[in-house]
Design a protein around this motif. Sequence first.
Motif, PDB file in Angstrom:
ATOM      1  N   ASP A  60       0.858  -1.184   0.000  1.00 30.28           N
ATOM      2  CA  ASP A  60       0.000   0.000   0.000  1.00 30.28           C
ATOM      3  C   ASP A  60       0.897   1.240   0.000  1.00 30.28           C
ATOM      4  O   ASP A  60       2.126   1.130  -0.029  1.00 30.28           O
ATOM      5  CB  ASP A  60      -0.962  -0.004   1.194  1.00 30.28           C
ATOM      6  CG  ASP A  60      -0.232  -0.129   2.526  1.00 30.28           C
ATOM      7  OD1 ASP A  60       0.993   0.056   2.566  1.00 30.28           O
ATOM      8  OD2 ASP A  60      -0.897  -0.412   3.537  1.00 30.28           O
ATOM      9  N   LYS A  61       0.289   2.403   0.019  1.00 24.53           N
ATOM     10  CA  LYS A  61       1.072   3.644  -0.052  1.00 24.53           C
ATOM     11  C   LYS A  61       2.024   3.782   1.126  1.00 24.53           C
ATOM     12  O   LYS A  61       3.147   4.247   0.971  1.00 24.53           O
ATOM     13  CB  LYS A  61       0.147   4.859  -0.117  1.00 24.53           C
ATOM     14  CG  LYS A  61      -0.473   5.077  -1.468  1.00 24.53           C
ATOM     15  CD  LYS A  61      -1.226   6.387  -1.506  1.00 24.53           C
ATOM     16  CE  LYS A  61      -1.843   6.581  -2.882  1.00 24.53           C
ATOM     17  NZ  LYS A  61      -2.449   7.890  -3.046  1.00 24.53           N
ATOM     18  N   GLU A  62       1.570   3.359   2.294  1.00 26.58           N
ATOM     19  CA  GLU A  62       2.425   3.473   3.482  1.00 26.58           C
ATOM     20  C   GLU A  62       3.692   2.640   3.325  1.00 26.58           C
ATOM     21  O   GLU A  62       4.800   3.111   3.596  1.00 26.58           O
ATOM     22  CB  GLU A  62       1.647   3.007   4.717  1.00 26.58           C
ATOM     23  CG  GLU A  62       2.432   3.123   6.005  1.00 26.58           C
ATOM     24  CD  GLU A  62       1.652   2.600   7.205  1.00 26.58           C
ATOM     25  OE1 GLU A  62       2.324   2.137   8.148  1.00 26.58           O
ATOM     26  OE2 GLU A  62       0.416   2.649   7.192  1.00 26.58           O
ATOM     27  N   LYS A  91       7.588   3.853   2.915  1.00 24.41           N
ATOM     28  CA  LYS A  91       8.598   3.362   3.856  1.00 24.41           C
ATOM     29  C   LYS A  91       9.805   2.813   3.100  1.00 24.41           C
ATOM     30  O   LYS A  91      10.952   3.123   3.431  1.00 24.41           O
ATOM     31  CB  LYS A  91       8.001   2.291   4.764  1.00 24.41           C
ATOM     32  CG  LYS A  91       8.973   1.803   5.808  1.00 24.41           C
ATOM     33  CD  LYS A  91       8.338   0.828   6.764  1.00 24.41           C
ATOM     34  CE  LYS A  91       9.359   0.392   7.800  1.00 24.41           C
ATOM     35  NZ  LYS A  91       8.784  -0.506   8.784  1.00 24.41           N
ATOM     36  N   VAL A  92       9.539   2.006   2.066  1.00 24.53           N
ATOM     37  CA  VAL A  92      10.633   1.459   1.257  1.00 24.53           C
ATOM     38  C   VAL A  92      11.370   2.592   0.541  1.00 24.53           C
ATOM     39  O   VAL A  92      12.599   2.597   0.478  1.00 24.53           O
ATOM     40  CB  VAL A  92      10.095   0.417   0.246  1.00 24.53           C
ATOM     41  CG1 VAL A  92      11.170   0.023  -0.753  1.00 24.53           C
ATOM     42  CG2 VAL A  92       9.577  -0.808   0.974  1.00 24.53           C
ATOM     43  N   ALA A  93      10.628   3.547   0.024  1.00 23.28           N
ATOM     44  CA  ALA A  93      11.254   4.687  -0.660  1.00 23.28           C
ATOM     45  C   ALA A  93      12.145   5.459   0.302  1.00 23.28           C
ATOM     46  O   ALA A  93      13.243   5.875  -0.060  1.00 23.28           O
ATOM     47  CB  ALA A  93      10.176   5.596  -1.249  1.00 23.28           C
ATOM     48  N   HIS A  94      11.694   5.642   1.533  1.00 18.96           N
ATOM     49  CA  HIS A  94      12.510   6.345   2.530  1.00 18.96           C
ATOM     50  C   HIS A  94      13.791   5.575   2.819  1.00 18.96           C
ATOM     51  O   HIS A  94      14.872   6.158   2.864  1.00 18.96           O
ATOM     52  CB  HIS A  94      11.705   6.554   3.818  1.00 18.96           C
ATOM     53  CG  HIS A  94      12.522   7.111   4.939  1.00 18.96           C
ATOM     54  ND1 HIS A  94      12.943   8.422   4.963  1.00 18.96           N
ATOM     55  CD2 HIS A  94      13.010   6.527   6.064  1.00 18.96           C
ATOM     56  CE1 HIS A  94      13.659   8.622   6.061  1.00 18.96           C
ATOM     57  NE2 HIS A  94      13.706   7.479   6.740  1.00 18.96           N
ATOM     58  N   GLU A  97       3.497   8.615  -9.784  1.00 20.32           N
ATOM     59  CA  GLU A  97       4.188   7.338  -9.944  1.00 20.32           C
ATOM     60  C   GLU A  97       3.717   6.293  -8.938  1.00 20.32           C
ATOM     61  O   GLU A  97       4.007   5.111  -9.096  1.00 20.32           O
ATOM     62  CB  GLU A  97       5.696   7.539  -9.764  1.00 20.32           C
ATOM     63  CG  GLU A  97       6.346   8.438 -10.785  1.00 20.32           C
ATOM     64  CD  GLU A  97       7.812   8.713 -10.455  1.00 20.32           C
ATOM     65  OE1 GLU A  97       8.171   8.725  -9.252  1.00 20.32           O
ATOM     66  OE2 GLU A  97       8.583   8.914 -11.389  1.00 20.32           O
ATOM     67  N   GLU A  98       3.007   6.723  -7.888  1.00 19.70           N
ATOM     68  CA  GLU A  98       2.663   5.821  -6.788  1.00 19.70           C
ATOM     69  C   GLU A  98       1.890   4.590  -7.226  1.00 19.70           C
ATOM     70  O   GLU A  98       2.268   3.472  -6.873  1.00 19.70           O
ATOM     71  CB  GLU A  98       1.858   6.574  -5.722  1.00 19.70           C
ATOM     72  CG  GLU A  98       2.676   7.550  -4.931  1.00 19.70           C
ATOM     73  CD  GLU A  98       1.847   8.327  -3.927  1.00 19.70           C
ATOM     74  OE1 GLU A  98       0.599   8.275  -3.986  1.00 19.70           O
ATOM     75  OE2 GLU A  98       2.453   8.990  -3.077  1.00 19.70           O
ATOM     76  N   GLU A  99       0.828   4.755  -7.973  1.00 19.17           N
ATOM     77  CA  GLU A  99      -0.012   3.611  -8.346  1.00 19.17           C
ATOM     78  C   GLU A  99       0.766   2.577  -9.157  1.00 19.17           C
ATOM     79  O   GLU A  99       0.648   1.372  -8.917  1.00 19.17           O
ATOM     80  CB  GLU A  99      -1.256   4.078  -9.109  1.00 19.17           C
ATOM     81  CG  GLU A  99      -2.256   4.813  -8.246  1.00 19.17           C
ATOM     82  CD  GLU A  99      -2.702   4.007  -7.029  1.00 19.17           C
ATOM     83  OE1 GLU A  99      -2.977   2.794  -7.174  1.00 19.17           O
ATOM     84  OE2 GLU A  99      -2.762   4.590  -5.934  1.00 19.17           O
TER      85      GLU A  99
END
Length: 98
Positions: A4-6, A10-13, A23-25
Amino acid sequence: MKVDKEKLHKVAHLARLTIKPEEEEQLIKDMGEILEWVDKLSEVDTEGVEPLTHMTQEVNVLRADKAEKTIEREAALKNAPDQDGQFFKVPKVLKRND
């Protein structure tokens, strides 16, 4: 595992990535497909298979690290574009901050 977005953020951070909202979806979809593919590995029967430490049986053949005199100084410097009789001379590449 459902992405999910969260979890995406978290992975992006952790990866120090900046994700644009548009780009999220697509990234959520791609990460979900990757995790599904990796999950298929759990279907493989690994009973009696030893874990690998390397992917091949190749052994790195290295010689002993010992100093040897392989070429005379005069022979090494013979074709040098610039030398002082003892060392190769090269243009300066670093500045001193004195």
